[in-house]
Write an enzyme that holds these catalytic residues in place. Structure first.
Site, PDB file in Angstrom:
ATOM      1  N   ASP A  61      -3.308   2.158 -11.069  1.00  6.01           N
ATOM      2  CA  ASP A  61      -2.373   2.947 -11.485  1.00  6.01           C
ATOM      3  C   ASP A  61      -2.675   3.858 -12.582  1.00  6.01           C
ATOM      4  O   ASP A  61      -1.579   4.195 -13.423  1.00  6.01           O
ATOM      5  CB  ASP A  61      -0.936   2.112 -12.123  1.00  6.01           C
ATOM      6  CG  ASP A  61      -0.678   0.949 -11.270  1.00  6.01           C
ATOM      7  OD1 ASP A  61      -0.509   1.244  -9.933  1.00  6.01           O
ATOM      8  OD2 ASP A  61      -0.621  -0.312 -11.497  1.00  6.01           O
TER       9      ASP A  61
ATOM     10  N   LYS B 172      -4.728   8.115 -10.241  1.00  4.08           N
ATOM     11  CA  LYS B 172      -5.745   8.554  -9.158  1.00  4.08           C
ATOM     12  C   LYS B 172      -5.417   9.466  -8.078  1.00  4.08           C
ATOM     13  O   LYS B 172      -6.169  10.281  -7.534  1.00  4.08           O
ATOM     14  CB  LYS B 172      -6.605   7.279  -8.530  1.00  4.08           C
ATOM     15  CG  LYS B 172      -7.418   6.275  -9.767  1.00  4.08           C
ATOM     16  CD  LYS B 172      -8.234   5.498  -8.827  1.00  4.08           C
ATOM     17  CE  LYS B 172      -7.106   4.393  -8.002  1.00  4.08           C
ATOM     18  NZ  LYS B 172      -6.447   3.736  -9.015  1.00  4.08           N
TER      19      LYS B 172
ATOM     20  N   GLY C 111      -0.843   2.336  -4.117  1.00  6.27           N
ATOM     21  CA  GLY C 111      -0.401   3.416  -3.686  1.00  6.27           C
ATOM     22  C   GLY C 111      -0.720   4.361  -4.627  1.00  6.27           C
ATOM     23  O   GLY C 111      -1.146   4.420  -5.676  1.00  6.27           O
ATOM     24  N   HIS C 112      -0.759   5.633  -3.965  1.00 12.47           N
ATOM     25  CA  HIS C 112      -1.040   6.965  -4.656  1.00 12.47           C
ATOM     26  C   HIS C 112      -0.002   7.935  -4.379  1.00 12.47           C
ATOM     27  O   HIS C 112       0.701   8.046  -3.288  1.00 12.47           O
ATOM     28  CB  HIS C 112      -2.523   7.464  -4.128  1.00 12.47           C
ATOM     29  CG  HIS C 112      -3.643   7.100  -4.337  1.00 12.47           C
ATOM     30  ND1 HIS C 112      -4.902   7.212  -3.950  1.00 12.47           N
ATOM     31  CD2 HIS C 112      -3.884   6.059  -5.531  1.00 12.47           C
ATOM     32  CE1 HIS C 112      -5.887   6.523  -4.404  1.00 12.47           C
ATOM     33  NE2 HIS C 112      -5.365   5.491  -5.248  1.00 12.47           N
TER      34      HIS C 112
ATOM     35  N   GLN D 187      -6.833   0.504  -6.601  1.00 13.07           N
ATOM     36  CA  GLN D 187      -6.863  -0.408  -7.803  1.00 13.07           C
ATOM     37  C   GLN D 187      -7.640   0.279  -8.936  1.00 13.07           C
ATOM     38  O   GLN D 187      -8.017   1.314  -9.087  1.00 13.07           O
ATOM     39  CB  GLN D 187      -7.033  -1.758  -7.514  1.00 13.07           C
ATOM     40  CG  GLN D 187      -6.185  -2.398  -6.512  1.00 13.07           C
ATOM     41  CD  GLN D 187      -6.595  -2.526  -5.060  1.00 13.07           C
ATOM     42  OE1 GLN D 187      -7.869  -2.171  -4.550  1.00 13.07           O
ATOM     43  NE2 GLN D 187      -5.664  -2.606  -4.295  1.00 13.07           N
TER      44      GLN D 187
END
Length: 428
Positions: A13, A16, A40-41, A222
């Protein structure tokens, strides 16, 4: 170094998505090399928000995007995500997206097992319940169903039988009903044509791209502290998240990893259970959570927040071989009168400068802080280092000193262009 590998240097988080999206403009190929759809991104492009879980960030840029063999793939989620992003105007074709044919699949029974275990456990790990861990267990247990198996129905049937022989005992022990092998076979055959359209030997494609001198961006999910070997075990994910996995998880040799860019948030957050020495449960912690909008992209879970932990990031720099970092969310610190940085831990009567491997020591670690003056001026949207106030500059420089790596990129908002380039990773 023509290639760049991006990894989270904390607990994930770190922002990225934006950095990978920004670097995608300079890359020719973007590769996901580990994890599943449990991370998630969020990409913000021209005010439009894209939330990706499994698809590499390069798809938004129209760059060749590869889901490598190190990823565990939920085929139903993959197709759903393709359809969802198509509704936003991004059409995913087999020319744009490649899925490694030797990647392992996440099946409904993996999600059942993941959720049942977490519900029954007295020591919560804090999984997303999406089946990632059990899928990796079957991979290393040599009983997983792989993408290529969808092309061979007759060979798939006995593989399903072998898989269910293992899961049957687990399900009975957890009070779950028996899995229906025939139903699973039919479900896989229903989606097989769409999934197989994207499948090919990814290693071969990437080898060719490398020989042609194309720039490859390896995109991690991650963070290093969730690595199954190097993280806060057992409160970790089920894959290797460190930079070395970019090689194994894509089918390319170690020399292809190139420049390793660690993504580092200007403070610290983590989702789920596990030790967090610098965690704050006070007004500052609420400031970081609120201003930083610290909610998980896919899970909606609130992130725990705390001061920047230089001990953890310095360790990440070492285990990943990080050449430089992208420091994100500096603007979230705007308005804080005093800032603290964790520079060591006290465990009982000992002082240590690294994260110990033992779970009891990790839990007992108390932060040793160094204080710095904060700033009242806004850093939001700054696009040049000279636009930052003196105290913000001092903070960035002190972070560099403490972690032993230079800041190559500095992010000052979720917008792609609000990024200060101090060193181009693709130039080494």
């Amino acid at each position: 170094m023509a290639n760049v590998t991006v990894v989270g240097a904390q607990w994930g988080d770190e922002g990225k998505g934006k950095i990978v999206d920004w670097l995608s403009n300079r890359a020719d190929v973007v590769v996901r090399f580990q994890g599943g759809h449990n991370a998630g991104h969020t990409l913000v492009v021209d005010g439009k928000v894209y939330k990706l879980a499994l698809l590499p960030s390069g798809v938004v840029q129209g760059k060749l995007s590869v889901i490598g063999n190190g990823v565990v793939v939920d085929p139903w989620h993959l197709l759903s995500e393709i359809d969802k992003i198509a509704e936003q105007g991004v059409l995913i074709s087999p020319e744009l997206l490649v899925v490694a044919d030797n990647a392992c699949l996440i099946l409904p029974l993996h999600k059942d097992l993941d959720q049942a275990r977490e519900a029954a456990s007295t020591q919560k790990i804090g999984t997303t319940g999406r089946g990632i861990g059990p899928a990796y267990e079957d991979k290393v247990g040599r009983r997983a169903i792989r993408v290529a198996d969808l092309a061979d129905p007759e060979a798939l049937k006995p593989k399903i039988e072998r898989l269910l022989a293992h899961h049957g005992a687990l399900r009975r022990g957890l009070g779950l009903p028996e899995a229906d092998g025939a139903q699973l076979f039919d479900q896989l055959m229903e989606i097989a044509p769409r999934v197989l359209a994207y499948a090919q030997p990814a290693w071969r494609l990437l080898d060719k791209a490398c020989k042609e001198g194309r720039k490859i961006l390896f995109e991690g999910a991650q963070g290093a502290l969730l690595d199954v070997d190097h993280g806060t075990y057992p409160f970790v994910t089920s894959s290797n998240t460190v930079a070395g996995q970019a090689s194994a998880g894509s089918g390319m040799g170690p020399s292809a990893v190139g420049y390793v860019l660690g993504i580092v948030k200007a403070y610290t957050t983590r989702v789920g259970e596990g030790p967090f020495a610098a965690e704050l449960d006070d007004e500052v912690g609420r400031h970081l959570s609120t201003v930083g909008r610290e909610v998980g992209v896919n899970t909606g879970r609130a992130r725990r927040c705390g001061w920047f932990d230089a001990v953890l990031v310095r360790q990440s720099v070492a285990i990943n071989g990080i050449h430089g970092v992208a420091l994100t969310k500096l603007d979230v610190l705007d308005g804080l009168k005093t800032l603290k940085i964790c520079v060591g831990y006290k465990i009982g009567d000992k002082v240590v400068d690294y994260l110990p491997a033992g779970m009891r020591d990790q839990k007992a670690a108390q932060p040793i802080y160094e204080e710095m003056d904060g700033w009242s001026e806004s850093t939001a949207g700054a696009r040049s280092f000279k636009d930052l106030n003196a105290n913000a500059v001092k903070y960035v420089r002190r972070v560099e000193e403490l972690i032993g790596a230079p800041v190559a990129l500095l992010s000052t908002s979720p917008e792609r262009d609000d990024t200060i380039l101090m060193r181009d990773p693709f130039q080494g």
